[in-house]
Design a protein around this motif. Structure first.
Motif, PDB file in Angstrom:
ATOM      1  N   LEU A   1      16.215  23.064  26.156  1.00  0.00           N
ATOM      2  CA  LEU A   1      15.175  21.929  26.003  1.00  0.00           C
ATOM      3  C   LEU A   1      14.515  21.780  27.375  1.00  0.00           C
ATOM      4  N   THR A   2      13.343  21.861  27.255  1.00  0.00           N
ATOM      5  CA  THR A   2      12.387  21.607  28.502  1.00  0.00           C
ATOM      6  C   THR A   2      12.410  19.888  28.807  1.00  0.00           C
ATOM      7  N   ASN A   3      12.857  19.473  29.855  1.00  0.00           N
ATOM      8  CA  ASN A   3      13.464  18.171  30.158  1.00  0.00           C
ATOM      9  C   ASN A   3      11.980  17.342  31.041  1.00  0.00           C
ATOM     10  N   THR A   4      10.993  17.273  30.432  1.00  0.00           N
ATOM     11  CA  THR A   4       9.877  16.232  31.258  1.00  0.00           C
ATOM     12  C   THR A   4      10.469  14.975  31.152  1.00  0.00           C
ATOM     13  N   THR A   5       9.774  14.118  32.106  1.00  0.00           N
ATOM     14  CA  THR A   5      10.169  12.799  32.279  1.00  0.00           C
ATOM     15  C   THR A   5       8.726  11.906  32.252  1.00  0.00           C
TER      16      THR A   5
ATOM     17  N   TYR B   1      20.887  13.353  20.036  1.00  0.00           N
ATOM     18  CA  TYR B   1      20.566  14.753  19.216  1.00  0.00           C
ATOM     19  C   TYR B   1      21.901  15.335  18.806  1.00  0.00           C
ATOM     20  N   LEU B   2      22.993  15.333  19.468  1.00  0.00           N
ATOM     21  CA  LEU B   2      24.085  16.074  18.887  1.00  0.00           C
ATOM     22  C   LEU B   2      24.747  15.659  17.978  1.00  0.00           C
ATOM     23  N   THR B   3      25.003  14.366  18.078  1.00  0.00           N
ATOM     24  CA  THR B   3      25.787  13.527  16.730  1.00  0.00           C
ATOM     25  C   THR B   3      25.018  13.647  15.696  1.00  0.00           C
ATOM     26  N   LYS B   4      23.690  13.938  15.473  1.00  0.00           N
ATOM     27  CA  LYS B   4      22.990  14.013  14.533  1.00  0.00           C
ATOM     28  C   LYS B   4      22.887  15.473  13.813  1.00  0.00           C
ATOM     29  N   LEU B   5      23.088  16.416  14.584  1.00  0.00           N
ATOM     30  CA  LEU B   5      22.822  17.732  14.382  1.00  0.00           C
ATOM     31  C   LEU B   5      24.467  18.369  13.902  1.00  0.00           C
ATOM     32  N   ILE B   6      25.352  17.635  14.285  1.00  0.00           N
ATOM     33  CA  ILE B   6      27.019  18.422  14.004  1.00  0.00           C
ATOM     34  C   ILE B   6      27.145  18.233  12.576  1.00  0.00           C
ATOM     35  N   PRO B   7      26.834  17.228  11.943  1.00  0.00           N
ATOM     36  CA  PRO B   7      27.308  17.063  10.417  1.00  0.00           C
ATOM     37  C   PRO B   7      26.782  18.181   9.560  1.00  0.00           C
ATOM     38  N   ASP B   8      25.432  18.446   9.800  1.00  0.00           N
ATOM     39  CA  ASP B   8      24.763  19.863   9.201  1.00  0.00           C
ATOM     40  C   ASP B   8      25.344  21.072   9.368  1.00  0.00           C
ATOM     41  N   PHE B   9      25.692  21.206  10.908  1.00  0.00           N
ATOM     42  CA  PHE B   9      26.426  22.524  11.246  1.00  0.00           C
ATOM     43  C   PHE B   9      27.770  22.618  10.723  1.00  0.00           C
TER      44      PHE B   9
ATOM     45  N   PHE C   1      27.457  28.253  17.116  1.00  0.00           N
ATOM     46  CA  PHE C   1      27.022  26.766  17.613  1.00  0.00           C
ATOM     47  C   PHE C   1      25.487  27.001  18.589  1.00  0.00           C
ATOM     48  N   LEU C   2      25.816  27.986  19.335  1.00  0.00           N
ATOM     49  CA  LEU C   2      24.587  28.153  20.132  1.00  0.00           C
ATOM     50  C   LEU C   2      23.329  28.605  19.669  1.00  0.00           C
ATOM     51  N   ASP C   3      23.509  29.436  18.520  1.00  0.00           N
ATOM     52  CA  ASP C   3      22.352  29.842  17.759  1.00  0.00           C
ATOM     53  C   ASP C   3      21.863  28.790  16.985  1.00  0.00           C
ATOM     54  N   TYR C   4      22.709  28.100  16.484  1.00  0.00           N
ATOM     55  CA  TYR C   4      22.157  26.819  15.679  1.00  0.00           C
ATOM     56  C   TYR C   4      21.493  25.799  16.341  1.00  0.00           C
ATOM     57  N   LEU C   5      21.955  25.446  17.689  1.00  0.00           N
ATOM     58  CA  LEU C   5      21.221  24.762  18.616  1.00  0.00           C
ATOM     59  C   LEU C   5      19.877  25.162  18.930  1.00  0.00           C
ATOM     60  N   ALA C   6      19.838  26.235  19.319  1.00  0.00           N
ATOM     61  CA  ALA C   6      18.347  26.951  19.662  1.00  0.00           C
ATOM     62  C   ALA C   6      17.657  26.980  18.344  1.00  0.00           C
ATOM     63  N   GLU C   7      17.956  27.070  17.227  1.00  0.00           N
ATOM     64  CA  GLU C   7      16.955  27.089  16.171  1.00  0.00           C
ATOM     65  C   GLU C   7      16.689  25.469  16.025  1.00  0.00           C
ATOM     66  N   GLN C   8      17.690  24.538  15.955  1.00  0.00           N
ATOM     67  CA  GLN C   8      17.066  23.177  15.764  1.00  0.00           C
ATOM     68  C   GLN C   8      16.321  22.362  16.771  1.00  0.00           C
ATOM     69  N   LEU C   9      16.497  22.694  17.980  1.00  0.00           N
ATOM     70  CA  LEU C   9      16.001  22.281  19.330  1.00  0.00           C
ATOM     71  C   LEU C   9      14.512  23.235  19.769  1.00  0.00           C
ATOM     72  N   GLN C  10      14.263  24.010  18.697  1.00  0.00           N
ATOM     73  CA  GLN C  10      13.198  24.944  19.024  1.00  0.00           C
ATOM     74  C   GLN C  10      11.748  24.116  19.083  1.00  0.00           C
TER      75      GLN C  10
ATOM     76  N   GLY D   1      14.726  19.273  35.667  1.00  0.00           N
ATOM     77  CA  GLY D   1      15.999  19.612  35.163  1.00  0.00           C
ATOM     78  C   GLY D   1      15.812  19.985  33.615  1.00  0.00           C
ATOM     79  N   GLU D   2      16.036  21.457  33.595  1.00  0.00           N
ATOM     80  CA  GLU D   2      16.165  21.650  32.161  1.00  0.00           C
ATOM     81  C   GLU D   2      17.585  21.368  31.299  1.00  0.00           C
ATOM     82  N   ILE D   3      17.559  21.623  30.359  1.00  0.00           N
ATOM     83  CA  ILE D   3      18.791  21.387  29.497  1.00  0.00           C
ATOM     84  C   ILE D   3      19.534  22.666  28.980  1.00  0.00           C
ATOM     85  N   TYR D   4      20.765  22.844  29.149  1.00  0.00           N
ATOM     86  CA  TYR D   4      20.995  24.029  28.979  1.00  0.00           C
ATOM     87  C   TYR D   4      22.778  23.916  28.278  1.00  0.00           C
ATOM     88  N   ALA D   5      22.764  24.932  27.525  1.00  0.00           N
ATOM     89  CA  ALA D   5      24.330  24.899  26.958  1.00  0.00           C
ATOM     90  C   ALA D   5      24.991  25.965  27.979  1.00  0.00           C
TER      91      ALA D   5
END
Length: 296
Positions: free
Chosen positions: A157-161, A104-112, A287-296, A268-272
């Motif tokens: 993110l909700t971390n279902t398995t 996830y993160l390495t794909k989002l960082i360039p746009d950020f 960055f926190l606002d950006y992550l919340a927007e992208q992972l919504q 286990g939920e995923i948190y920043a």
């Protein structure tokens, strides 16, 4: 005086002169001289210093609470005078566990970084639990809320398995009709440095704990996923990792009527996670606002 307050703030946040020096790109001796100069100006001792730890005195605690208000006011004033469109800037140090970082993160960082070109990111892909203060980390992305009460957490993110295996593995091994059948299978295990690993199955409020074993364990999910795709065994992993392979039919879901987790109470939920402070650095908030927007 504001420069001295800025150094003082960083020492408090970092928890040591050496870590503050790294964050400020200063020599540790320069940080020490700045603190000595500040203490001489205000005629009080701000820290109790020892070889093991750095603790604010009672006067230091009061001074810190008041000084961060002054710093925030000065930063707001500077931002106002520079214009309302002043962009966040500065270095942002992020630690993220390896699988989530790669997927996830390495794909989002360039746009950020295109949105905020004045921000510099230092990224650590590490499955070890970092200490935000001693390791000088601004944001850590973790599974589960922090135990440390001095940290804050924002849900991402909700971390279902899902329990999965390849069609080839399923065909060439004994059938899996119940959770108990897994005792006869090679299970690919997330390592928690425990002697025994259990998977927890829930169906119609019936909880079943199954001890599992296998010939491959890893702190990160990527090695286990690669092994599963090569028909090595049964895999329990987060849906955000395995969903594309289920959709492409490279993996099949096992025991679909059961909810399966690595832990008894939650998957286990995923948190920043970030340091508690009255005023967040603009680059952290962005960055926190950006992550919340992208992972919504």
């Amino acid at each position: 005086m504001l420069d001295l307050l800025g150094v003082f703030e960083q020492v408090v946040v970092s928890g040591s002169f050496s870590q503050a020096a790294k964050a400020l790109n200063m020599a540790p001796s320069s940080v020490t001289r700045n603190i000595d100069k500040l203490e001489n100006k205000i005629k009080t001792t701000l820290f109790r210093r020892s070889t093991r730890q750095l603790i604010l005195t009672e006067d230091g605690q009061y001074f810190y609470q008041q000084s961060i208000k002054i710093l925030e006011q000065s930063r707001n004033l500077l931002s106002e005078m520079q214009g309302n469109n002043n962009m966040p800037e500065g270095t942002l140090r992020i630690s993220v566990f390896e699988t989530f970082g790669n997927i996830y993160l390495t794909k989002l960082i360039p746009d950020f970084l295109k949105r905020y070109p004045k921000i510099n990111i230092e990224l650590e892909l590490d499955n070890n639990l970092v200490d935000l203060n001693s390791d000088n980390i601004d944001i850590a992305i973790r599974i589960g809320t922090p135990i440390d009460s001095n940290l804050k957490a924002r849900h991402l993110l909700t971390n279902t398995t899902s329990l999965v295996a390849t069609p080839e593995y399923i065909k060439s091994n004994p059938q899996i009709k119940t959770p108990q059948d897994l005792k006869d299978h090679n299970c690919l295990i997330i390592s928690h440095e425990r002697q025994r690993t259990n998977w927890y199955f829930n169906s119609n409020k019936t909880l079943t704990k199954i001890p599992v074993t296998g010939n491959l364990a890893s702190k990160g999910g990527s090695p286990l996923l690669n092994a599963a795709l090569q028909h090595l065994g049964v895999l329990l992993l987060s849906d955000w990792i395995v969903k594309p392979y289920i959709e492409s039919k490279q993996l099949e879901v096992l025991l679909p009527k059961w909810t399966v987790t690595h832990n008894e109470n939650t998957s286990g939920e995923i948190y920043a996670v970030y340091k508690s402070a009255q005023y967040l650095k603009p680059q952290i908030r962005a960055f926190l606002d950006y992550l919340a927007e992208q992972l919504q």
